[in-house]
Design an enzyme around this catalytic site. Structure first.
Site, PDB file in Angstrom:
ATOM      1  CB  SER A  81      -8.544  -2.363   0.344  1.00  0.00           C
ATOM      2  OG  SER A  81      -8.890  -3.102   1.485  1.00  0.00           O
ATOM      3  CD  GLN A  82      -2.774   0.220  -3.287  1.00  0.00           C
ATOM      4  OE1 GLN A  82      -2.463  -0.601  -2.436  1.00  0.00           O
ATOM      5  NE2 GLN A  82      -1.928   0.671  -4.179  1.00  0.00           N
TER       6      GLN A  82
END
Ligand code: SAH
Length: 228
Positions: A81-82
């Site tokens: 994920s970011q």
């Protein structure tokens, strides 16, 4: 932002990053520009994001992109994920040092490492055997003794170790799995993206006096939860 707060953050930044290498500099920049500027305030979350070497969790040929403002592929069609989403979800869990956490969707193991820096124990479930094995080895190499990785269907949670004070789901089911609600401790918090791709909402779910309270946080985009 108050001056005292900024001063405090700089103290954390300096004390956490005594060895200045290229990746460390990029990590400090990431935390400043993507985490603090966007409103993450939990000091333990900021400290963990500074400490965990995100570049170790991405494929070698993508290491130069490890601190950029986006998710990255980790193989098997899955993504890490970011950074901002990792920080936001972690902050929403309002972790205490004594908490035991369940994570569904180990992926690279990065989110598990962030959690393990803050709380007592992390139990993480990954459905794809190659990813589970790789994350387990990496987390062991990095010296984490408070993370347990299991390969299995996270829809079912991990009943043997329930209840959990916090549950974090990093793949998106179409509804909140009942086993996860059951395995959430009284007073516990769960963050979970819910909905059909690509229309998912990040929910904060809390259990109080046996009842569930849900709050919508933001629209998000996660890989779908697979079933076995
Ligand atoms: N938290 C991860 C991001 C993982 S992406 C990290 O920090 O890198 C979501 C992961 O959820 C993928 O690895 C995917 O294989 C896994 N997944 C999908 N369905 C699942 C299920 N039912 N149970 C456990 N893991 C699942």
């Amino acid at each position: 932002m108050s001056k005292i707060f900024i001063f405090f953050l700089y103290l954390i930044l300096i004390s956490s990053c005594s060895i200045q290498d290229n990746y460390t500099q990029k990590r400090v920049e990431m935390v400043k520009a993507q985490i603090i500027t966007r409103g993450i305030r939990d000091k333990e979350v900021i400290r963990a994001m500074l400490r965990v070497e995100r570049h170790r969790f991405v494929p070698k040929h993508l290491r130069n992109f490890a601190y950029e403002d986006r998710p990255l592929p980790i193989g098997e069609g899955q993504t890490i994920s970011q950074p901002y989403i990792v920080a936001l979800m972690t902050e929403l869990l309002r972790l205490n040092p004594q908490d035991r956490i369940l994570e569904i969707g180990t992926g690279s193991g990065y989110q598990a490492a962030i959690l393990a820096e803050i709380a007592k124990e992390v139990y993480t479930v990954e459905i794809l055997p190659t990813l589970a094995e790789r994350a387990k080895n990496l987390l062991e190499d990095l010296g984490y003794k408070n993370i347990r990785v299991k390969c299995g269907d996270g829809y079912l949670g991990w009943p043997e170790y329930a209840p959990f004070e916090a549950i974090i789901v990093t793949c998106a089911p179409e509804h909140i799995p009942q086993p996860l609600i059951t395995q959430l401790a009284e007073g516990g918090r769960m963050v979970i993206p819910v909905g059909k791709f690509p229309y998912q909402k990040l929910l904060l779910v809390e259990k109080k006096e046996g009842k569930i309270k849900k709050k919508e946080i933001i629209p998000v985009l996660f890989v779908p939860m697979l079933r076995r």
